[in-house]
Design a protein around this motif. Structure first.
Motif, short mmCIF file in Angstrom:
data_model
loop_
_atom_site.label_atom_id
_atom_site.label_comp_id
_atom_site.label_asym_id
_atom_site.label_seq_id
_atom_site.Cartn_x
_atom_site.Cartn_y
_atom_site.Cartn_z
N GLN A 231 -25.59 -4.24 -25.73
CA GLN A 231 -24.62 -3.49 -24.93
C GLN A 231 -23.62 -4.45 -24.28
O GLN A 231 -23.63 -4.66 -23.06
CB GLN A 231 -25.34 -2.69 -23.83
CG GLN A 231 -26.42 -1.76 -24.33
CD GLN A 231 -27.26 -1.20 -23.20
OE1 GLN A 231 -26.80 -1.04 -22.08
NE2 GLN A 231 -28.51 -0.92 -23.48
N PRO A 232 -22.76 -5.07 -25.08
CA PRO A 232 -21.81 -6.04 -24.51
C PRO A 232 -20.88 -5.43 -23.48
O PRO A 232 -20.35 -6.13 -22.62
CB PRO A 232 -21.02 -6.54 -25.75
CG PRO A 232 -21.24 -5.49 -26.80
CD PRO A 232 -22.60 -4.92 -26.54
N GLU A 233 -20.69 -4.10 -23.56
CA GLU A 233 -19.83 -3.43 -22.59
C GLU A 233 -20.44 -3.40 -21.20
O GLU A 233 -19.77 -3.02 -20.22
CB GLU A 233 -19.53 -2.00 -23.05
CG GLU A 233 -20.69 -1.02 -23.00
CD GLU A 233 -21.63 -1.10 -24.20
OE1 GLU A 233 -22.57 -0.29 -24.27
OE2 GLU A 233 -21.42 -1.98 -25.06
N SER A 234 -21.71 -3.80 -21.06
CA SER A 234 -22.36 -3.84 -19.74
C SER A 234 -21.69 -4.85 -18.82
O SER A 234 -21.81 -4.74 -17.60
CB SER A 234 -23.84 -4.17 -19.88
OG SER A 234 -24.53 -3.16 -20.55
N SER A 361 -22.92 18.06 -15.44
CA SER A 361 -22.64 18.39 -16.85
C SER A 361 -21.28 17.94 -17.33
O SER A 361 -20.81 18.38 -18.38
CB SER A 361 -22.81 19.90 -17.10
OG SER A 361 -24.13 20.30 -16.85
N VAL A 362 -20.59 17.07 -16.58
CA VAL A 362 -19.30 16.55 -17.04
C VAL A 362 -19.43 15.04 -17.24
O VAL A 362 -19.69 14.30 -16.30
CB VAL A 362 -18.15 16.89 -16.07
CG1 VAL A 362 -17.79 18.35 -16.19
CG2 VAL A 362 -18.50 16.58 -14.62
N GLU A 363 -19.30 14.60 -18.47
CA GLU A 363 -19.50 13.20 -18.82
C GLU A 363 -18.16 12.54 -19.14
O GLU A 363 -17.35 13.07 -19.90
CB GLU A 363 -20.47 13.09 -20.01
CG GLU A 363 -19.91 13.38 -21.39
CD GLU A 363 -19.58 14.85 -21.66
OE1 GLU A 363 -19.13 15.13 -22.78
OE2 GLU A 363 -19.73 15.70 -20.75
N PHE A 364 -17.91 11.38 -18.54
CA PHE A 364 -16.62 10.71 -18.75
C PHE A 364 -16.70 9.27 -18.24
O PHE A 364 -17.65 8.89 -17.54
CB PHE A 364 -15.50 11.46 -18.01
CG PHE A 364 -15.77 11.71 -16.55
CD1 PHE A 364 -15.56 10.74 -15.58
CD2 PHE A 364 -16.27 12.95 -16.14
CE1 PHE A 364 -15.83 10.98 -14.25
CE2 PHE A 364 -16.53 13.21 -14.79
CZ PHE A 364 -16.32 12.22 -13.85
N TYR A 365 -15.68 8.51 -18.62
CA TYR A 365 -15.42 7.23 -17.98
C TYR A 365 -14.41 7.46 -16.86
O TYR A 365 -13.53 8.31 -16.97
CB TYR A 365 -14.86 6.21 -18.96
CG TYR A 365 -15.86 5.69 -19.98
CD1 TYR A 365 -16.80 4.73 -19.64
CD2 TYR A 365 -15.84 6.18 -21.28
CE1 TYR A 365 -17.71 4.26 -20.57
CE2 TYR A 365 -16.75 5.71 -22.23
CZ TYR A 365 -17.69 4.76 -21.86
OH TYR A 365 -18.58 4.29 -22.78
N PHE A 366 -14.53 6.67 -15.79
CA PHE A 366 -13.62 6.80 -14.65
C PHE A 366 -12.89 5.48 -14.44
O PHE A 366 -13.50 4.41 -14.47
CB PHE A 366 -14.40 7.18 -13.39
CG PHE A 366 -13.58 7.18 -12.13
CD1 PHE A 366 -12.47 8.02 -12.01
CD2 PHE A 366 -13.91 6.35 -11.07
CE1 PHE A 366 -11.71 8.03 -10.85
CE2 PHE A 366 -13.17 6.36 -9.90
CZ PHE A 366 -12.06 7.19 -9.79
N GLN A 367 -11.57 5.58 -14.24
CA GLN A 367 -10.78 4.40 -13.91
C GLN A 367 -10.07 4.63 -12.59
O GLN A 367 -9.13 5.42 -12.52
CB GLN A 367 -9.76 4.08 -15.00
CG GLN A 367 -9.00 2.78 -14.72
CD GLN A 367 -8.00 2.43 -15.81
OE1 GLN A 367 -7.47 3.31 -16.48
NE2 GLN A 367 -7.76 1.14 -16.00
N PRO A 379 -25.14 10.06 -17.51
CA PRO A 379 -26.38 9.35 -17.81
C PRO A 379 -26.15 8.17 -18.76
O PRO A 379 -25.31 8.24 -19.68
CB PRO A 379 -27.25 10.43 -18.46
CG PRO A 379 -26.77 11.70 -17.84
CD PRO A 379 -25.29 11.53 -17.69
N ALA A 380 -26.88 7.09 -18.54
CA ALA A 380 -26.68 5.85 -19.28
C ALA A 380 -26.72 6.01 -20.81
O ALA A 380 -25.92 5.39 -21.52
CB ALA A 380 -27.69 4.80 -18.83
N PRO A 381 -27.64 6.83 -21.38
CA PRO A 381 -27.68 6.93 -22.84
C PRO A 381 -26.48 7.65 -23.45
O PRO A 381 -26.26 7.57 -24.66
CB PRO A 381 -28.97 7.73 -23.10
CG PRO A 381 -29.76 7.65 -21.85
CD PRO A 381 -28.75 7.56 -20.76
N VAL A 382 -25.71 8.38 -22.64
CA VAL A 382 -24.59 9.16 -23.14
C VAL A 382 -23.37 8.27 -23.32
O VAL A 382 -23.07 7.42 -22.47
CB VAL A 382 -24.25 10.32 -22.18
CG1 VAL A 382 -23.03 11.10 -22.65
CG2 VAL A 382 -25.45 11.24 -22.02
N THR A 383 -22.64 8.44 -24.43
CA THR A 383 -21.38 7.72 -24.66
C THR A 383 -20.24 8.73 -24.56
O THR A 383 -20.02 9.51 -25.48
CB THR A 383 -21.37 7.04 -26.03
OG1 THR A 383 -22.47 6.13 -26.12
CG2 THR A 383 -20.07 6.27 -26.23
#
Length: 831
Positions: A231-234, A361-367, A379-383
């Motif tokens: 997981q290099p993105e860590s 129930s809303v999965e996303f990246y936040f900036q 959740p961590a396993p979700v991409t």
């Protein structure tokens, strides 16, 4: 596990694969998420896994016999429960085994297999190889992986760890390696791990055993490298590294040290001592002492579980209300919200609270506005495939001149040390005597600008392969899934609150573990605000109506964030409220303030340093100060004492006091005839809550090897982990201060649904079946038709009848401040 399944010598790729499987899987500090510490043994029954882990690595999975016997004398292990367990296990031999448990059995510990092979360097070669190379290896790796502590970057890092070391050796005036043989090996472009192991070990049969010994001499650093490889993105500042490269560098350092000590004529370790890797992971036989420990642990666990089930049975059945609640509030299932919901329902008996995973129930990246990087908020396993961007109305977060990079330069550093240094000393004393908020505080309220705007609605923009915002149909899918999972599909109140949670502290390296696990160790503020926007969006309402969920026009959803350390609550987007709802919201805010005061009172009984004679407001203020006190290693206890996950209607638990030990996931079996919602709930709740529970379990059982020990000597290494001192191994697991009040028992899952459907759901998901069948969590079903409890035993349900009677209290406060220990289950009438 197939280390011993094939004949002949194991290949190195297979060895490396198994090594990664057994190494700790703890992510960098910013992404700290709880998990099953012994995940490598989860394919085995729980107690067999503990046996293997003990014999192979020396891990402790049980309390000492002295501790179990002390718990028995104190009544925390109940005689009737112990008797029942022994009778179920041994039949008419139960009394014989009772004598063994109480009097005869003695502790016995054997040396673990891991470490035996490489111990010969010290015992027979009289050379402490680890002491010689580990300090330098750890500093080298820490400098390479550094995320911002170091002023100067590691040179040539883009080439990868091994190549960087190779180039550094060529370009530097001083040498990392002094052995001519090692320098020659390093410059060989065809160098591989097998060549190095041939020099160190000699016998290919022992390569695997040697590598396990070597890497588990520092499992923290090795585990971190393994995680970063996968997981290099860590890492925000990504670094190229593989476990094989790290091992090769360590092997080169070992050969270099041995050549320096003995010249190049020393005999490989495997030629003097024969070790076969295939023998390392043989299944160990269960012995009498193992059975004694198992019975004690089962009795310890079921002494509490029995109370819980007796409490649920004691709840008087209630008819479902047909009136609309005064308001509805959705909280995270987090055990810290267990008391918040209880207090809220007592202060306003007409409200309704629900529990659901805190990412809503809303999965996303936040900036965030001034953030360079994306942070996962699910959740961590979700991409996620979605990106939410912030446009803030505030300026950049405040900074502190004491922590400017110029402080580390020669001249400016000297000047600042002799000027600002005195001021720093005064501030330090001031913070100790009178803690106050500062720029150093990690505050959950700073994760997002509450007055800023978010790109929630998709407007055709893409960024780095992510969709910026959600399309309307995507919003509908998520809100429908959220509402159906908790059974909220009708009778909507004028106000529906979505309350995320986070934490604040100024002296806590494991701060991410205190935030919302469902948001990947981030506060749930953005998720709450995004989900509320979706539920309020007119086109979403139209499509929800077509799917059978009609939300009245006067109903509005409002996001908020509960800071569980300070017990403070912040609401977002209040300006959107209708005039009638604004008035209701003001009334509700007063209720929330009272709830948070009472909640801080309940929490305060655990804190030694607080004066319990203060007023409730004074206690709340004192609890807040713990969040920004530099000398406070326990700003809050997080998930300590967690023991339950209950998936049911709230009416099933009405009036029960669980002492903040329960994850509460709302679920209405009457609205899920096919089990689709239950499948989604259990697929998340069992691994997430089970992972939290087991990390606390093992960190409490073995604080030195499976936990992080005391946090007092911890130093942050490269912003990725903590170590004791400046050059120690990374500490995995949880610090002692997080688990000291924890009772180490496995998680009990209680599900309100017909057993046939639960059995079908568990068997339909192999991962859930592994958790339940191997008893890494316990599962009990409450049959709503018969009222019976059914315990999962050997892949079938068996009726369980509680032996305990719970105490009925008129007022909770009569018991609340009576003890710092975990309190029993009570049925209470009022706060």
């Amino acid at each position: 596990m197939n280390l011993h399944a094939q004949g002949g010598v194991m290949g190195l790729e297979q060895i490396l694969h198994e090594l990664k499987h057994f190494l700790p899987a703890q992510a960098p500090l910013k992404d700290f998420v709880h998990h099953n510490t012994l995940h490598a043994y989860q394919h085995l029954p729980f107690f067999q896994g503990l046996k293997q882990a003990s014999d192979q690595f020396g891990y402790k999975g049980f309390l000492s016999l002295t501790e179990y016997r002390s718990l028995y004398r104190e009544g925390k292990i109940k005689g009737a429960i112990l008797k029942k367990i022994l009778e179920d296990q041994f039949g008419d031999q139960a009394n014989i085994w009772l004598v063994k448990l109480l009097d005869e059995s003695q502790e016995r510990y054997t040396s673990p297999k891991i470490g035996q092979f490489r111990s010969h360097w010290r015992s027979d070669y009289h050379f402490n190889l680890d002491k010689t190379i580990h300090p330098f290896l750890f500093r080298l790796l820490s400098a390479y992986l550094d995320q911002g502590i170091s002023i100067w970057s590691f040179p040539l890092e883009a080439k990868g760890f091994l190549d960087s070391i190779r180039q550094l050796q060529l370009d530097s005036y001083s040498s990392i390696f002094t052995s001519k043989r090692v320098v020659k090996l390093l410059q060989d472009p065809n160098l591989n791990l097998e060549v190095l192991l041939k020099i160190l070990v000699g016998d290919p049969r022992g390569y695997g055993w040697y590598l396990f010994d070597q890497q588990f001499a520092h499992p923290g650093w090795s585990g971190m490298v393994s995680v970063l490889e996968e997981q290099p993105e860590s890492l925000l500042d990504s670094k190229g590294i593989t476990l094989k490269d790290f091992i090769m560098v360590e092997c080169l350092l070992e050969i270099n040290a041995l050549d320096k000590k003995f010249g190049e004529k020393w005999v490989p370790l495997g030629q003097k001592f024969s070790y076969d890797t295939r023998n390392l992971f043989e299944i160990e036989l269960i012995e009498e002492l193992d059975l004694v420990r198992q019975c004690w642990q089962e009795a310890y666990e079921w002494s509490y579980y029995d109370e819980v089930l007796a409490g649920i049975r004691a709840v008087a059945p209630t008819e479902g209300s047909i009136s609309i609640p005064s308001f509805q509030a959705l909280f995270c299932i987090d055990d810290r919200e267990c008391s918040t919901r209880r207090h809220l329902e007592y202060i306003d008996p007409n409200c309704a609270t629900f529990g659901t995973p805190g990412f809503f129930s809303v999965e996303f990246y936040f900036q965030p506005e001034y953030g360079k990087f994306y942070t996962k908020s699910c959740p961590a396993p979700v991409t996620p495939k979605f990106l939410i961007k912030e446009t803030a109305k505030h300026k950049k977060l405040s900074s502190d001149v004491h922590f400017h990079q110029n402080n580390h330069s020669l001249v400016r550093g000297w000047l600042r040390a002799h000027t600002l240094g005195f001021w720093s000393a005064l501030r330090l004393v001031g913070n100790v005597l009178s803690p106050s908020s500062s720029a150093l505080e990690v505050s959950s309220f700073n994760h997002m600008d509450p007055k800023g705007s978010l790109t929630i609605l998709y407007r055709g923009e893409e960024e780095n392969g992510l969709q910026v915002g959600f399309k309307v149909e995507e919003m509908v899918d998520r809100i429908e899934g959220l509402l159906r999972s908790i059974g909220l599909v009708e009778r909507f109140s004028p106000l529906v609150y979505l309350i995320g949670h986070g934490a604040s502290s100024i002296n806590n390296t494991h701060y991410a573990g205190y935030d919302c696990g469902a948001c990947c160790g981030r506060p749930g503020s953005v998720n709450a605000r995004v989900a509320a926007f979706m539920a309020n969006y007119p086109e979403v309402r139209v499509q929800l109506k077509a799917r059978g969920i009609e939300i009245p026009a006067k109903t509005q959803f409002l996001g908020g964030l509960h800071d569980t350390t300070k017990d403070e609550l912040l609401f977002f987007d209040e300006e959107i409220l209708l005039e009638a709802n604004k008035k209701l919201h003001l009334e509700n805010q007063e209720k929330f303030v009272r709830v948070l005061d009472i909640n801080s009172l309940e929490r305060s009984r655990r804190f030694d340093t607080l004066d319990k004679n203060k007023s409730i407001g004074g206690l709340h203020d004192a609890v807040k100060k713990r969040a920004f006190s530099l000398f406070e290693p326990r700003p809050e206890y997080n998930h300590a004492t967690n023991a339950l996950c209950i998936v049911s209607r709230k009416s099933t638990l009405k009036g029960l006091f669980f002492d903040r030990r329960a994850f509460l996931n709302s679920y209405d079996y009457r609205k899920d005839a096919e089990g689709k919602s239950l499948t989604r709930i259990l697929s998340a709740a069992i691994p997430v809550c089970g992972g939290i529970n087991l990390e606390y379990y093992f960190s409490r059982m073995d604080p030195d090897k499976l936990g992080a020990g005391t946090k007092l000597p911890h130093n942050v290494m490269g912003l990725i982990g903590v170590a004791n001192g400046a050059d120690g191994d990374l500490r995995t697991g949880l610090p002692y201060q997080m688990v000291e009040i924890h009772d180490p028992i496995r998680l009990l899952m209680v599900v309100e649904q017909v057993p046939e459907l639960v059995h079908q759901v568990i068997n339909s998901v192999p991962a859930l079946l592994e958790w339940v069948s191997n008893t890494w969590v316990h599962l009990v079903v409450l049959d709503p038709n018969s009222g019976d409890f059914l315990r999962w035993v050997d892949d079938k349900f068996v009726v369980y009848s509680p032996l305990t009677t719970v105490e009925h209290l008129d007022h909770l406060q009569d018991k609340l401040l009576s003890s710092q220990q975990n309190l029993p289950v009570y049925l209470i009438d009022s706060i």
